[in-house]
Motif scaffolding. Structure first.
Motif, PDB file in Angstrom:
ATOM      1  N   ALA A  70       0.835  -1.201   0.000  1.00 10.56           N
ATOM      2  CA  ALA A  70       0.000   0.000   0.000  1.00 10.56           C
ATOM      3  C   ALA A  70       0.866   1.246   0.000  1.00 10.56           C
ATOM      4  O   ALA A  70       0.614   2.202  -0.732  1.00 10.56           O
ATOM      5  N   LYS A  71       1.909   1.192   0.812  1.00 10.59           N
ATOM      6  CA  LYS A  71       2.826   2.340   0.871  1.00 10.59           C
ATOM      7  C   LYS A  71       3.451   2.582  -0.492  1.00 10.59           C
ATOM      8  O   LYS A  71       3.579   3.724  -0.948  1.00 10.59           O
ATOM      9  N   GLY A  72       3.821   1.512  -1.140  1.00  8.17           N
ATOM     10  CA  GLY A  72       4.437   1.648  -2.456  1.00  8.17           C
ATOM     11  C   GLY A  72       3.482   2.265  -3.454  1.00  8.17           C
ATOM     12  O   GLY A  72       3.862   3.147  -4.243  1.00  8.17           O
ATOM     13  N   ALA A  73       2.201   1.860  -3.389  1.00  5.25           N
ATOM     14  CA  ALA A  73       1.220   2.390  -4.325  1.00  5.25           C
ATOM     15  C   ALA A  73       1.006   3.876  -4.097  1.00  5.25           C
ATOM     16  O   ALA A  73       0.918   4.661  -5.043  1.00  5.25           O
ATOM     17  N   VAL A  74       0.931   4.257  -2.811  1.00  3.91           N
ATOM     18  CA  VAL A  74       0.744   5.672  -2.507  1.00  3.91           C
ATOM     19  C   VAL A  74       1.912   6.476  -3.043  1.00  3.91           C
ATOM     20  O   VAL A  74       1.731   7.538  -3.634  1.00  3.91           O
ATOM     21  N   GLU A  75       3.096   5.946  -2.872  1.00  2.00           N
ATOM     22  CA  GLU A  75       4.271   6.682  -3.345  1.00  2.00           C
ATOM     23  C   GLU A  75       4.269   6.828  -4.851  1.00  2.00           C
ATOM     24  O   GLU A  75       4.586   7.886  -5.397  1.00  2.00           O
ATOM     25  N   LEU A  76       3.881   5.770  -5.538  1.00  2.00           N
ATOM     26  CA  LEU A  76       3.814   5.832  -6.991  1.00  2.00           C
ATOM     27  C   LEU A  76       2.819   6.882  -7.456  1.00  2.00           C
ATOM     28  O   LEU A  76       3.089   7.675  -8.349  1.00  2.00           O
ATOM     29  N   LEU A  77       1.633   6.855  -6.793  1.00  3.02           N
ATOM     30  CA  LEU A  77       0.602   7.810  -7.166  1.00  3.02           C
ATOM     31  C   LEU A  77       1.045   9.231  -6.872  1.00  3.02           C
ATOM     32  O   LEU A  77       0.708  10.163  -7.585  1.00  3.02           O
ATOM     33  N   ALA A  92       2.698  -3.071  -5.958  1.00  4.94           N
ATOM     34  CA  ALA A  92       2.457  -1.633  -5.987  1.00  4.94           C
ATOM     35  C   ALA A  92       2.120  -1.133  -7.382  1.00  4.94           C
ATOM     36  O   ALA A  92       1.202  -0.345  -7.576  1.00  4.94           O
ATOM     37  N   THR A  93       2.817  -1.609  -8.388  1.00  2.00           N
ATOM     38  CA  THR A  93       2.599  -1.098  -9.741  1.00  2.00           C
ATOM     39  C   THR A  93       1.219  -1.480 -10.232  1.00  2.00           C
ATOM     40  O   THR A  93       0.499  -0.651 -10.797  1.00  2.00           O
ATOM     41  N   ALA A  94       0.830  -2.742  -9.996  1.00  2.00           N
ATOM     42  CA  ALA A  94      -0.471  -3.189 -10.461  1.00  2.00           C
ATOM     43  C   ALA A  94      -1.568  -2.378  -9.784  1.00  2.00           C
ATOM     44  O   ALA A  94      -2.560  -1.983 -10.406  1.00  2.00           O
ATOM     45  N   MET A  95      -1.374  -2.117  -8.488  1.00  2.00           N
ATOM     46  CA  MET A  95      -2.383  -1.402  -7.732  1.00  2.00           C
ATOM     47  C   MET A  95      -2.543   0.025  -8.260  1.00  2.00           C
ATOM     48  O   MET A  95      -3.645   0.496  -8.514  1.00  2.00           O
ATOM     49  N   SER A  96      -1.433   0.671  -8.434  1.00  5.70           N
ATOM     50  CA  SER A  96      -1.482   2.048  -8.926  1.00  5.70           C
ATOM     51  C   SER A  96      -2.111   2.108 -10.302  1.00  5.70           C
ATOM     52  O   SER A  96      -2.879   3.006 -10.623  1.00  5.70           O
ATOM     53  N   HIS A  97      -1.827   1.102 -11.103  1.00  3.49           N
ATOM     54  CA  HIS A  97      -2.409   1.049 -12.434  1.00  3.49           C
ATOM     55  C   HIS A  97      -3.921   0.900 -12.343  1.00  3.49           C
ATOM     56  O   HIS A  97      -4.675   1.573 -13.053  1.00  3.49           O
ATOM     57  N   ALA A  98      -4.375   0.027 -11.444  1.00  2.00           N
ATOM     58  CA  ALA A  98      -5.806  -0.216 -11.299  1.00  2.00           C
ATOM     59  C   ALA A  98      -6.529   1.046 -10.849  1.00  2.00           C
ATOM     60  O   ALA A  98      -7.611   1.376 -11.332  1.00  2.00           O
ATOM     61  N   ILE A  99      -5.921   1.770  -9.919  1.00  2.00           N
ATOM     62  CA  ILE A  99      -6.562   2.985  -9.417  1.00  2.00           C
ATOM     63  C   ILE A  99      -6.663   4.026 -10.520  1.00  2.00           C
ATOM     64  O   ILE A  99      -7.673   4.692 -10.687  1.00  2.00           O
ATOM     65  N   ARG A 100      -5.598   4.119 -11.305  1.00  4.01           N
ATOM     66  CA  ARG A 100      -5.609   5.100 -12.384  1.00  4.01           C
ATOM     67  C   ARG A 100      -6.720   4.785 -13.372  1.00  4.01           C
ATOM     68  O   ARG A 100      -7.425   5.660 -13.846  1.00  4.01           O
ATOM     69  N   LEU A 104       6.224  15.486  -1.789  1.00  2.00           N
ATOM     70  CA  LEU A 104       6.698  14.112  -1.923  1.00  2.00           C
ATOM     71  C   LEU A 104       7.510  13.669  -0.712  1.00  2.00           C
ATOM     72  O   LEU A 104       7.281  12.592  -0.146  1.00  2.00           O
ATOM     73  N   ALA A 105       8.414  14.531  -0.273  1.00  2.00           N
ATOM     74  CA  ALA A 105       9.304  14.140   0.815  1.00  2.00           C
ATOM     75  C   ALA A 105       8.532  13.933   2.113  1.00  2.00           C
ATOM     76  O   ALA A 105       8.736  12.944   2.819  1.00  2.00           O
TER      77      ALA A 105
END
Lengths: 568, 387
Positions: free
Chosen positions: A407-414, A557-565, A445-446
């Motif tokens: 989840a953390k990774g997805a948030v960061e990607l987004l 994370a990548t799949a999740m971010s993709h799905a949300i987008r 971001l930081a």
């Protein structure tokens, strides 16, 4: 001429007789020749009294009146400009596309109907002008389109549906108006009691309905004493179209035919000793015929009607923003925007020589630059309603120990993506006994990375608290003009209730309640099922909040971010 | 961009009239409101504001709303009344009726803020400069804040007429000035524009209206009871504004048939002959006014026992209301209620009866659970006060 059309003409006559007393007519019909014909009839009934048409999206200065800027500047003293409502005093105001009326305009119209006068406290002047008018609301809404504001519709005596009337129905002679003389003039008190009773039977909650019906009965009586026939006709005209339920069937079916005057020709001799109860019953029976046939269909539709447009929410409804990025200028009044000085001067510049001509007033000649109201340029603003993605992350021990990192990774990607698109991200985590906003809406971001890194895991699953916190955040985003999207990452297995007490049943009930709140608030939601083996609990939750459900058993994370987008 | 909009105006270079119909109205600037202009409407039509208002005592039912309004009239410091509820339940009628009922107050003659000559500390800047203050009895102002009012009319602004004709910089008091020591009534308060709400919040909290605009710098007293009415279906109220109201009452359409018939009957009678109807209720209205006057006199001497204070505090603790405003309002409203009823002391019973109105809008809100807040208060009252 069909009976429905004859009825419509009768309504037009009555509304024209006393526009203010009746409040007006709600006309449900598409634009077309039948509606135009009806309006023509109404206009001819009104005679010389004024008729005004309300433009869609009218501004307050034209509606209520205000300062006439051009005339004031020319005359050198304040000159008021009367509004459309004051001009229509004694007549009617036709409101086309009434279903698109903003609640603000509707409230102003309602206040005018109530007071019989229009009060304007605007632009440094206070004015009060009589405005005893009736409203003709033209409802063109179809299906589950927006509805005419009920606060306004409630104040009008009549409701007409012209949709079923064909052009051929409007020609020919009017059917003989049956005016049976039903008994002696009844007491006013009995008439009122009967009307109230009938309204109750038809499921009409507002007390204005029987009051309006009584007024219409008086109009029908035309100055003479109100008779039973008048009351009955008024009930058909005013109460029947407002019915929200079919009247309960007569308890004794065998008595029904005798009690139904509309089925059999009225014999003109009702029971003179009719009790109050019987009077109301016969009223209900009389109105039964006048109830629109599609009542049930409309009722079921009304249950699904979208929420009425809400005022006070600046965000989505804003049409001409006054803040944001300047996007050029346009000619306009200073009342609706901010003066753009240089373009105004530029617009005035070519005319200076002409304006300085000796025909002008001598005082004008002293001014170095003469600016007319037509020169005014106002700044246009463009405001993009920015999206704020709110992550509600289940950080409990049950599911999230391995998921939290993803989840953390997805948030960061987004977040990285949002940085490019100027979107915002917020993070709510729930674990143990409550929820906390780990990250307020931010683009930094930081800071976001720091907040995420410090996010602990473990403990119970207070799902309801998490959803509540996300909803609260979404509301605040919306209040400041943004568009919230809530992304819930959970396995749906709540075990801590809102009160912080453990217990699976109560926790689930609370979670479903919180989900329903999200849905009621019309917030876009996505639910990502983080359970290793997706089960029905999360899907039920998604249904309850009207969310898009994404089972991601092997989320990375990548799949999740993709799905949300792709989901938004 | 530069020539945009000017091509069509080239033919006739005159000041273009922005609207087709320019009909000068009577513009009232800087004066107290006059009576309505003469009406040219048929006599059989509905009465309007010029007719006598519907008597307060003729309102059927709605006890909670009437009680809340009377409490605000006894003790204006309770901080306003919010009336939320169904359409056509006599919200506006009750507030206008109360205005007609209030006993007149003493005010400095000619003062636009209706200063109280008996309270030198609260005088406006104009009255302070005068050596001798002449008092006169004026009706308690009830000022309507109509929707669509502009900010300059609410707070007051430069007197446009004097500025344009004589070039003078003069302050023209607005609606807040007129409402001083009286009531400010906002119908459809939830539809009020945001910037006006912010402004009202500030003034209602401080009791002082500060005007800093168009080169003017003026402070004047603006202590008023905020009375708002509205319909929750048309939009919710911002929590900050909600919290400012001392009392919140919910009104619903009566479901009892006899009551409904009575309501319609009285309204109908009033519409047919307002004067006779009001005369019929004049006696009961007078009785209420007498009780009000007596209650105001009794209020300062009324003692709130410690037990009542403690119960109020426990109630607020149990319900988790934010801040101390809940306790304060609870105590004040209970005292005003006791004064109105002529009681010697503020009992737990007074507290219990007023608690729902004083607290229901201060709980953490749950939009789907609107009626629930009342139930929660009632439950807490039953639990705590019965101990």
């Amino acid at each position: 001429m069909s009976p429905a059309w004859a009825n419509a003409l009768r309504v037009a006559r009555l509304a024209a007789l006393d526009p203010h007393g009746c409040g007006g007519v709600l006309v449900r019909a598409g634009a077309g020749p039948v509606r135009d014909l009806w309006l023509d009839h109404l206009a001819s009934d009104l005679g010389s009294r004024p008729t005004r048409r309300l433009p869609v999206g009218i501004a307050d200065d034209r509606l209520l009146g205000g300062l006439d800027l051009a005339a004031t500047l020319a005359a050198g003293r304040p000159i008021a400009q009367s509004g459309l409502l004051a001009e229509a005093d004694g007549g009617i105001v036709v409101v086309p596309m009434a279903e698109r009326l903003s609640s603000g305009t509707a409230a102003r119209l309602a206040a005018t109907l109530d007071a019989g006068a229009v009060r304007a406290e605007r632009d440094g002047m206070a004015a009060r002008a009589p405005a005893r008018l009736g409203l003709i609301l033209l409802d063109e809404g179809e299906g589950d389109d927006a509805r005419v504001p009920e606060t306004l519709a409630d104040r009008l005596a009549f409701r007409l549906d012209l949709t079923g009337i064909a052009w051929g129905d409007t020609s020919g002679a009017a059917p003989d108006e049956v005016r049976p003389h039903l008994g002696d003039p009844d007491g006013v008190d009995t008439a009122i009691a009967d009307l109230c009773r009938a309204a109750a039977h038809l499921g009409i909650a507002s007390l204005r309905a029987p009051l309006m019906a009584m007024r219409v009965a008086r109009l029908l009586a035309g100055g003479a004493d109100v008779t039973n026939a008048d009351v009955r006709a008024a009930a058909c005209l005013v109460l029947a179209p407002r019915a929200t339920r079919l009247p309960p069937d007569a308890e004794e079916p065998q008595a029904a035919p005798a009690e139904r005057p509309d089925a059999s020709p009225p014999d003109g001799s009702p029971d003179p000793d009719a009790t109050l109860e019987a009077g109301a019953d016969s009223l209900v029976e009389a109105t039964r015929a006048a109830i629109p046939p599609d009542l049930l269909a409309r009722l079921t539709q009304a249950a699904h009607a979208p929420p009425a447009p809400k005022a006070g929410r600046v965000g989505a409804a804003m049409q001409a923003p006054r803040t944001g990025r300047p996007a050029g200028t346009r000619p306009g009044s200073l009342r609706v925007g901010r003066l753009a000085l240089l373009p105004t001067l530029r617009a005035a510049a070519p005319w200076q020589r002409l304006r300085a001509a000796p025909t002008d007033a001598p005082s004008d000649a002293l001014l170095p630059i003469q600016v007319r109201s037509a020169d005014f340029r106002i700044t246009r603003f463009r405001q993009r309603s920015e999206t704020t993605t709110i992550f509600a992350v289940d950080a409990s021990g049950s599911s999230a120990l391995e998921r939290l990192a993803e989840a953390k990774g997805a948030v960061e990607l987004l977040l990285a993506e949002a940085y490019v698109r100027r979107d915002k991200v917020a993070l709510v985590a729930f674990r143990g006994t409550g929820a906390e906003v780990v990250l307020a809406p931010t683009r930094a971001l930081a800071r976001a990375r720091r907040g995420l890194g410090a996010l602990p895991g473990g403990g119970g699953t207070p799902l309801a608290a998490g959803l509540d916190a996300a909803a609260e955040l979404a509301h605040s985003v919306r209040r400041s003009g943004g568009t919230p999207v809530v992304v819930v990452l959970t396995d749906g297995r709540a075990n801590v209730a809102r009160s912080g007490v453990p217990g699976r049943a109560a926790a689930n009930a609370d979670a479903l309640n919180a989900a329903a709140l999200l849905r009621a608030a019309d917030i876009r939601t996505i639910l990502i099922d983080t359970a290793a083996r997706p089960q029905d609990t999360a899907r039920h939750l998604a249904d309850a909040m009207g969310a898009r459900y994404l089972p991601l058993p092997y989320a990375d994370a990548t799949a999740m971010s993709h799905a949300i987008r792709s989901a938004r | 961009m530069i020539v945009n909009g000017s091509t069509h105006a080239r033919a006739g270079e005159k000041v273009p009239a922005t609207s087709a119909i320019v009909k000068p109205l009577q513009a009232e600037t800087g004066r107290r409101p006059r009576t309505t202009p003469p009406e040219s409407t048929p006599p059989e039509a509905r009465p309007d504001a010029a007719a006598p208002t519907f008597p307060f005592s003729a309102i059927v039912g709605q006890d909670e709303m009437r009680r809340a309004l009377l409490i605000a009239a006894v003790d204006p410091s309770v901080g306003g009344v919010l009336v939320f509820g169904d359409r056509g339940t006599g919200k506006s009628t009750a507030i206008r009726g109360l205005a007609a009922l209030l006993p007149p107050m003493a005010a400095v003659a000619g003062c636009p803020y209706a200063c109280d000559p008996g309270r030198p500390a609260e005088l406006c800047h104009r009255c302070r400069e005068q050596a001798v203050l002449r008092a006169e009895a004026v009706p308690v102002p009830v000022v309507d804040l109509p929707l669509g009012a502009t900010e300059d009319r609410v707070v007051g602004a430069l007197d446009l007429e004097r500025a344009l004709t004589r070039g003078e910089k003069a302050f023209e008091p607005g609606l807040l000035a007129r409402a001083n020591r009286g009531f400010l009534y906002i119908d459809e308060v939830n539809l009020l524009e945001d910037h006006l709400v912010d402004l009202l919040l500030d003034v209602a909290a401080s009791g002082v209206n500060t005007v800093e605009r168009e080169g003017l710098s003026i402070r004047h007293p603006a202590r008023f009871v905020l009375v708002g009415s509205g319909n929750p279906e048309e939009g919710e109220l911002r929590p900050q504004l909600l919290d400012r109201f001392g009392l919140a009452v919910e009104v619903t359409t009566p479901t009892d048939l006899a009551v409904r018939i009575d309501v319609v009957r009285r309204r109908d009678a009033y519409e047919r002959d307002p004067a006779a109807f009001c005369a019929h209720y004049a006696k009961t209205d007078r009785a209420i006014r007498k009780t009000l006057t007596a209650a105001r006199a009794r209020l300062p001497g009324l003692h709130v026992p410690d037990a009542t204070l403690e119960a109020a505090a426990r109630l607020c603790l149990a319900l988790g209301t934010d801040g101390l405003r809940g306790e304060l309002t609870l105590m004040r409203t209970a005292r005003a209620l006791a004064a109105y009823e002529g009681a010697d002391t503020v009992s737990l019973d007074h507290l219990a009866r007023i608690a729902p109105s004083a607290l229901r809008h201060r709980l953490r809100r749950n939009p789907l659970d609107e009626s629930g807040s009342t139930a929660r208060v009632t439950r807490a009252v039953a639990e705590i006060l019965s101990r």
